[in-house]
Design an enzyme around this catalytic site. Sequence first.
Site, PDB file in Angstrom:
ATOM      1  CG  ASP A  32      -2.083   0.953   1.091  1.00 44.79           C
ATOM      2  OD1 ASP A  32      -3.238   0.480   0.986  1.00 44.79           O
ATOM      3  OD2 ASP A  32      -1.841   2.180   1.098  1.00 44.79           O
ATOM      4  CG  HIS A 102      -8.514  -3.160  -2.531  1.00 41.05           C
ATOM      5  ND1 HIS A 102      -9.421  -2.472  -3.290  1.00 41.05           N
ATOM      6  CD2 HIS A 102      -8.363  -2.452  -1.393  1.00 41.05           C
ATOM      7  CE1 HIS A 102      -9.810  -1.389  -2.647  1.00 41.05           C
ATOM      8  NE2 HIS A 102      -9.184  -1.352  -1.477  1.00 41.05           N
TER       9      HIS A 102
HETATM   10  P1  5GP Z   1      -9.740   1.237   0.189  1.00 43.78           P
HETATM   11  O1  5GP Z   1      -9.832   2.570   0.898  1.00 43.78           O
HETATM   12  O2  5GP Z   1     -10.415   1.308  -1.168  1.00 43.78           O
HETATM   13  O3  5GP Z   1     -10.179   0.060   0.997  1.00 43.78           O
HETATM   14  O4  5GP Z   1      -8.201   1.005  -0.049  1.00 43.78           O
HETATM   15  C1  5GP Z   1      -7.487   1.598  -1.097  1.00 43.78           C
HETATM   16  C2  5GP Z   1      -6.030   1.561  -0.722  1.00 43.78           C
HETATM   17  O5  5GP Z   1      -5.277   1.825  -1.881  1.00 43.78           O
HETATM   18  C3  5GP Z   1      -5.644   2.617   0.322  1.00 43.78           C
HETATM   19  O6  5GP Z   1      -5.125   1.972   1.480  1.00 43.78           O
HETATM   20  C4  5GP Z   1      -4.606   3.469  -0.400  1.00 43.78           C
HETATM   21  O7  5GP Z   1      -3.546   3.883   0.435  1.00 43.78           O
HETATM   22  C5  5GP Z   1      -4.138   2.549  -1.521  1.00 43.78           C
HETATM   23  N1  5GP Z   1      -3.690   3.231  -2.710  1.00 43.78           N
HETATM   24  C6  5GP Z   1      -4.302   4.294  -3.324  1.00 43.78           C
HETATM   25  N2  5GP Z   1      -3.613   4.648  -4.417  1.00 43.78           N
HETATM   26  C7  5GP Z   1      -2.541   3.799  -4.495  1.00 43.78           C
HETATM   27  C8  5GP Z   1      -1.457   3.688  -5.426  1.00 43.78           C
HETATM   28  O8  5GP Z   1      -1.344   4.411  -6.413  1.00 43.78           O
HETATM   29  N3  5GP Z   1      -0.551   2.703  -5.193  1.00 43.78           N
HETATM   30  C9  5GP Z   1      -0.642   1.873  -4.099  1.00 43.78           C
HETATM   31  N4  5GP Z   1       0.322   0.950  -3.959  1.00 43.78           N
HETATM   32  N5  5GP Z   1      -1.653   1.957  -3.218  1.00 43.78           N
HETATM   33  C10 5GP Z   1      -2.597   2.904  -3.411  1.00 43.78           C
END
Ligand code: 5GP
Length: 116
Positions: A32, A102
């Site tokens: 992340d 994810h």
């Molecule tokens: P959600 O909030 O949808 O459950 O999780 C999305 C995750 O994707 C977040 O923890 C955020 O930090 C991560 N994330 C967002 N953009 C990127 C990126 O460009 N690269 C990586 N490796 N992680 C990302």
Amino acid sequence: MTTEDCLFCQIIAGDIPADIIYESDDAVAFRDINPQAPTHVLIVPRQHIATINDLTDEDCDTVGKLFMAAQAIAKEEGLADDGYRTVMNCNAAAGQSVFHIHLHLLGGRLMSWPPG
Ligand code: 5GP
Ligand code: ZN
């Protein structure tokens, strides 16, 4: 959203860089960008599925493979015995911000409960 403008589809395709630590026919895992624990890995299916709400019976194997990847990565990262957390957020109230499912794998620190 099409796969062309999906951030995680672009990472899977290699069009956007990421620290990829696991790849199989079904899933890809990368660190992340904003880690919430010493180990914070996102495990994503190669197939674009926006949310848990969009899953069908045909996706059962795909989702199971995400957990098998989590098991393997947790072992590799030395988290298996102490423990770790897996989380999959669905839609806005849960904080989902990337609409390609994810599995978060978090470990390396003590986790509190209930989550925020
Ligand atoms: P959600 O909030 O949808 O459950 O999780 C999305 C995750 O994707 C977040 O923890 C955020 O930090 C991560 N994330 C967002 N953009 C990127 C990126 O460009 N690269 C990586 N490796 N992680 C990302
Ligand atoms: Zn996608």
